[in-house]
Design an enzyme around this catalytic site. Structure first.
Site, PDB file in Angstrom:
ATOM      1  N   LYS A  11      73.135  -3.346  54.456  1.00 17.15           N
ATOM      2  CA  LYS A  11      74.490  -3.660  54.931  1.00 17.15           C
ATOM      3  C   LYS A  11      74.477  -4.405  56.274  1.00 17.15           C
ATOM      4  O   LYS A  11      73.439  -4.499  56.934  1.00 17.15           O
ATOM      5  CB  LYS A  11      75.281  -2.348  55.032  1.00 17.15           C
ATOM      6  CG  LYS A  11      75.509  -1.681  53.668  1.00 17.15           C
ATOM      7  CD  LYS A  11      76.395  -0.445  53.776  1.00 17.15           C
ATOM      8  CE  LYS A  11      76.647   0.173  52.421  1.00 17.15           C
ATOM      9  NZ  LYS A  11      77.559   1.357  52.499  1.00 17.15           N
ATOM     10  N   TYR A  51      83.631  -3.472  45.484  1.00 16.85           N
ATOM     11  CA  TYR A  51      84.032  -2.088  45.764  1.00 16.85           C
ATOM     12  C   TYR A  51      85.365  -1.730  45.098  1.00 16.85           C
ATOM     13  O   TYR A  51      86.023  -0.779  45.530  1.00 16.85           O
ATOM     14  CB  TYR A  51      84.113  -1.855  47.273  1.00 16.85           C
ATOM     15  CG  TYR A  51      82.776  -1.575  47.935  1.00 16.85           C
ATOM     16  CD1 TYR A  51      82.032  -0.447  47.603  1.00 16.85           C
ATOM     17  CD2 TYR A  51      82.267  -2.419  48.912  1.00 16.85           C
ATOM     18  CE1 TYR A  51      80.812  -0.174  48.210  1.00 16.85           C
ATOM     19  CE2 TYR A  51      81.041  -2.155  49.532  1.00 16.85           C
ATOM     20  CZ  TYR A  51      80.324  -1.030  49.168  1.00 16.85           C
ATOM     21  OH  TYR A  51      79.117  -0.761  49.780  1.00 16.85           O
ATOM     22  N   PHE A  59      89.708   4.345  53.129  1.00 13.96           N
ATOM     23  CA  PHE A  59      88.782   3.530  53.925  1.00 13.96           C
ATOM     24  C   PHE A  59      88.504   2.162  53.307  1.00 13.96           C
ATOM     25  O   PHE A  59      87.697   1.401  53.838  1.00 13.96           O
ATOM     26  CB  PHE A  59      87.461   4.288  54.152  1.00 13.96           C
ATOM     27  CG  PHE A  59      86.742   4.706  52.892  1.00 13.96           C
ATOM     28  CD1 PHE A  59      85.987   3.800  52.167  1.00 13.96           C
ATOM     29  CD2 PHE A  59      86.799   6.016  52.440  1.00 13.96           C
ATOM     30  CE1 PHE A  59      85.328   4.165  51.010  1.00 13.96           C
ATOM     31  CE2 PHE A  59      86.134   6.411  51.284  1.00 13.96           C
ATOM     32  CZ  PHE A  59      85.392   5.469  50.567  1.00 13.96           C
ATOM     33  N   ARG A  87      68.729   6.765  45.473  1.00  9.42           N
ATOM     34  CA  ARG A  87      69.749   7.618  46.117  1.00  9.42           C
ATOM     35  C   ARG A  87      69.052   8.693  46.972  1.00  9.42           C
ATOM     36  O   ARG A  87      69.517   9.024  48.063  1.00  9.42           O
ATOM     37  CB  ARG A  87      70.645   8.287  45.066  1.00  9.42           C
ATOM     38  CG  ARG A  87      71.450   7.352  44.196  1.00  9.42           C
ATOM     39  CD  ARG A  87      72.610   6.681  44.882  1.00  9.42           C
ATOM     40  NE  ARG A  87      73.526   7.591  45.528  1.00  9.42           N
ATOM     41  CZ  ARG A  87      74.703   7.218  46.054  1.00  9.42           C
ATOM     42  NH1 ARG A  87      75.100   5.939  45.989  1.00  9.42           N
ATOM     43  NH2 ARG A  87      75.484   8.058  46.645  1.00  9.42           N
ATOM     44  N   THR A  93      75.794   9.973  52.125  1.00  9.85           N
ATOM     45  CA  THR A  93      76.702   8.933  52.639  1.00  9.85           C
ATOM     46  C   THR A  93      76.933   9.087  54.140  1.00  9.85           C
ATOM     47  O   THR A  93      76.871   8.108  54.896  1.00  9.85           O
ATOM     48  CB  THR A  93      78.064   9.027  51.909  1.00  9.85           C
ATOM     49  OG1 THR A  93      77.825   9.051  50.497  1.00  9.85           O
ATOM     50  CG2 THR A  93      78.968   7.874  52.276  1.00  9.85           C
ATOM     51  N   ARG A 104      69.214   6.671  55.669  1.00  9.42           N
ATOM     52  CA  ARG A 104      70.447   6.866  56.435  1.00  9.42           C
ATOM     53  C   ARG A 104      70.226   7.824  57.603  1.00  9.42           C
ATOM     54  O   ARG A 104      70.832   7.646  58.677  1.00  9.42           O
ATOM     55  CB  ARG A 104      71.566   7.340  55.506  1.00  9.42           C
ATOM     56  CG  ARG A 104      72.117   6.179  54.663  1.00  9.42           C
ATOM     57  CD  ARG A 104      72.983   6.661  53.549  1.00  9.42           C
ATOM     58  NE  ARG A 104      73.788   5.595  52.956  1.00  9.42           N
ATOM     59  CZ  ARG A 104      74.489   5.737  51.832  1.00  9.42           C
ATOM     60  NH1 ARG A 104      74.487   6.888  51.181  1.00  9.42           N
ATOM     61  NH2 ARG A 104      75.189   4.726  51.348  1.00  9.42           N
ATOM     62  N   ASN A 114      76.435   2.685  57.224  1.00 10.32           N
ATOM     63  CA  ASN A 114      75.336   3.572  56.848  1.00 10.32           C
ATOM     64  C   ASN A 114      74.160   2.827  56.218  1.00 10.32           C
ATOM     65  O   ASN A 114      73.414   3.373  55.420  1.00 10.32           O
ATOM     66  CB  ASN A 114      75.846   4.718  55.970  1.00 10.32           C
ATOM     67  CG  ASN A 114      76.538   4.214  54.711  1.00 10.32           C
ATOM     68  OD1 ASN A 114      76.550   3.023  54.441  1.00 10.32           O
ATOM     69  ND2 ASN A 114      77.092   5.130  53.931  1.00 10.32           N
ATOM     70  N   HIS A 117      73.437   0.431  50.504  1.00  8.79           N
ATOM     71  CA  HIS A 117      74.157   0.803  49.268  1.00  8.79           C
ATOM     72  C   HIS A 117      73.123   0.978  48.174  1.00  8.79           C
ATOM     73  O   HIS A 117      72.156   0.225  48.103  1.00  8.79           O
ATOM     74  CB  HIS A 117      75.125  -0.317  48.853  1.00  8.79           C
ATOM     75  CG  HIS A 117      75.652  -0.140  47.449  1.00  8.79           C
ATOM     76  ND1 HIS A 117      76.762   0.614  47.168  1.00  8.79           N
ATOM     77  CD2 HIS A 117      75.177  -0.583  46.248  1.00  8.79           C
ATOM     78  CE1 HIS A 117      76.958   0.624  45.852  1.00  8.79           C
ATOM     79  NE2 HIS A 117      76.007  -0.104  45.280  1.00  8.79           N
ATOM     80  N   GLU A 128      76.375  -3.814  38.646  1.00  8.62           N
ATOM     81  CA  GLU A 128      76.205  -4.293  40.025  1.00  8.62           C
ATOM     82  C   GLU A 128      75.114  -5.355  40.118  1.00  8.62           C
ATOM     83  O   GLU A 128      75.238  -6.306  40.904  1.00  8.62           O
ATOM     84  CB  GLU A 128      75.914  -3.114  40.952  1.00  8.62           C
ATOM     85  CG  GLU A 128      77.121  -2.190  41.101  1.00  8.62           C
ATOM     86  CD  GLU A 128      76.849  -0.992  42.011  1.00  8.62           C
ATOM     87  OE1 GLU A 128      77.782  -0.191  42.204  1.00  8.62           O
ATOM     88  OE2 GLU A 128      75.716  -0.847  42.532  1.00  8.62           O
TER      89      GLU A 128
HETATM   90  P1  ADP Z   1      77.728   5.932  48.761  1.00  7.43           P
HETATM   91  O1  ADP Z   1      77.475   4.592  49.431  1.00  7.43           O
HETATM   92  O2  ADP Z   1      76.869   7.006  49.335  1.00  7.43           O
HETATM   93  O3  ADP Z   1      77.654   5.839  47.251  1.00  7.43           O
HETATM   94  P2  ADP Z   1      80.630   6.011  48.422  1.00  7.43           P
HETATM   95  O4  ADP Z   1      80.407   5.265  47.139  1.00  7.43           O
HETATM   96  O5  ADP Z   1      81.434   7.264  48.373  1.00  7.43           O
HETATM   97  O6  ADP Z   1      79.231   6.366  49.122  1.00  7.43           O
HETATM   98  O7  ADP Z   1      81.342   5.058  49.485  1.00  7.43           O
HETATM   99  C1  ADP Z   1      81.000   3.691  49.553  1.00  7.43           C
HETATM  100  C2  ADP Z   1      80.848   3.305  50.998  1.00  7.43           C
HETATM  101  O8  ADP Z   1      82.117   3.431  51.641  1.00  7.43           O
HETATM  102  C3  ADP Z   1      79.918   4.201  51.831  1.00  7.43           C
HETATM  103  O9  ADP Z   1      78.555   3.898  51.688  1.00  7.43           O
HETATM  104  C4  ADP Z   1      80.421   3.924  53.234  1.00  7.43           C
HETATM  105  O10 ADP Z   1      79.960   2.668  53.730  1.00  7.43           O
HETATM  106  C5  ADP Z   1      81.926   3.841  53.003  1.00  7.43           C
HETATM  107  N1  ADP Z   1      82.581   5.148  53.176  1.00  7.43           N
HETATM  108  C6  ADP Z   1      82.500   6.231  52.360  1.00  7.43           C
HETATM  109  N2  ADP Z   1      83.239   7.254  52.822  1.00  7.43           N
HETATM  110  C7  ADP Z   1      83.817   6.811  53.975  1.00  7.43           C
HETATM  111  C8  ADP Z   1      84.699   7.392  54.921  1.00  7.43           C
HETATM  112  N3  ADP Z   1      85.150   8.647  54.796  1.00  7.43           N
HETATM  113  N4  ADP Z   1      85.072   6.637  55.986  1.00  7.43           N
HETATM  114  C9  ADP Z   1      84.631   5.365  56.130  1.00  7.43           C
HETATM  115  N5  ADP Z   1      83.802   4.753  55.262  1.00  7.43           N
HETATM  116  C10 ADP Z   1      83.392   5.460  54.201  1.00  7.43           C
HETATM  117 MG    MG Z   2      78.801   4.708  45.954  1.00  6.31          MG
END
Ligand code: ADP
Ligand code: MG
Length: 140
Positions: A11, A51, A59, A87, A93, A104, A114, A117, A128
């Site tokens: 990212k 997304y 968010f 993962r 996350t 992370r 973070n 992805h 994807e």
């Molecule tokens: P992951 O990337 O672990 O699969 P998610 O798919 O739930 O997590 O979320 C996608 C991305 O959105 C996260 O990697 C992070 O960059 C962002 N994100 C997730 N939850 C939050 C939150 N509560 N506040 C801000 N950004 C968030």
């Molecule tokens: Mg995700």
């Protein structure tokens, strides 16, 4: 066990801090191989499309702003159980909850910034990967 491909994104917080090599070293130290990779600067429309599953989340707007705030590196990773395996080495996350030694845990700045992805299922990995790569660009 199944041999799989998964989509990874390094990212904008990772490209900004010039730590893509450090993250790739952790990927390559696992059982994953980087079989496609390119650097892109996503448009807002591309980030929103990628997304789209999160469109209703509070968010979403900030996430799309963040993902377009600088270059990203998109990758295809391959290996045994690559989807769950990546993962695992990514970590949770929220970096506060990420296990020690995960990407992370070591590198993420916040729950949003973070660093990486990774696809969350084999079905989503297929979608994807085809979002970013043609078959010609994937060299296993
Ligand atoms: P992951 O990337 O672990 O699969 P998610 O798919 O739930 O997590 O979320 C996608 C991305 O959105 C996260 O990697 C992070 O960059 C962002 N994100 C997730 N939850 C939050 C939150 N509560 N506040 C801000 N950004 C968030
Ligand atoms: Mg995700």
């Amino acid at each position: 066990m199944a041999f799989q491909k998964t989509l990874s994104i390094l990212k904008p917080d990772a490209t900004r801090r010039n730590i893509t090599g450090k993250i790739n070293a952790k990927i390559e130290a696992s059982n994953l191989r980087i079989i496609a990779q390119k650097r892109l600067h996503l448009s807002i429309a591309q980030a929103q499309a990628f997304y789209a599953v999160h469109a209703e989340r509070a968010f979403f707007g900030e996430l799309c702003q963040f993902m377009t705030s600088g270059p990203v590196v998109v990758q295809v990773l391959e290996g045994e159980e690559a989807v769950a395996g990546y993962r695992d080495i990514m970590g949770a996350t929220n970096p506060t909850n990420a296990a020690e030694g995960t990407i992370r845990s070591e590198f993420a700045e916040s729950i949003e910034a973070n660093s990486v992805h990774g696809s969350d299922s084999v079905e989503n990995a297929v979608k994807e990967i085809s979002f970013f790569f043609s078959e010609l660009e994937i060299v296993g």
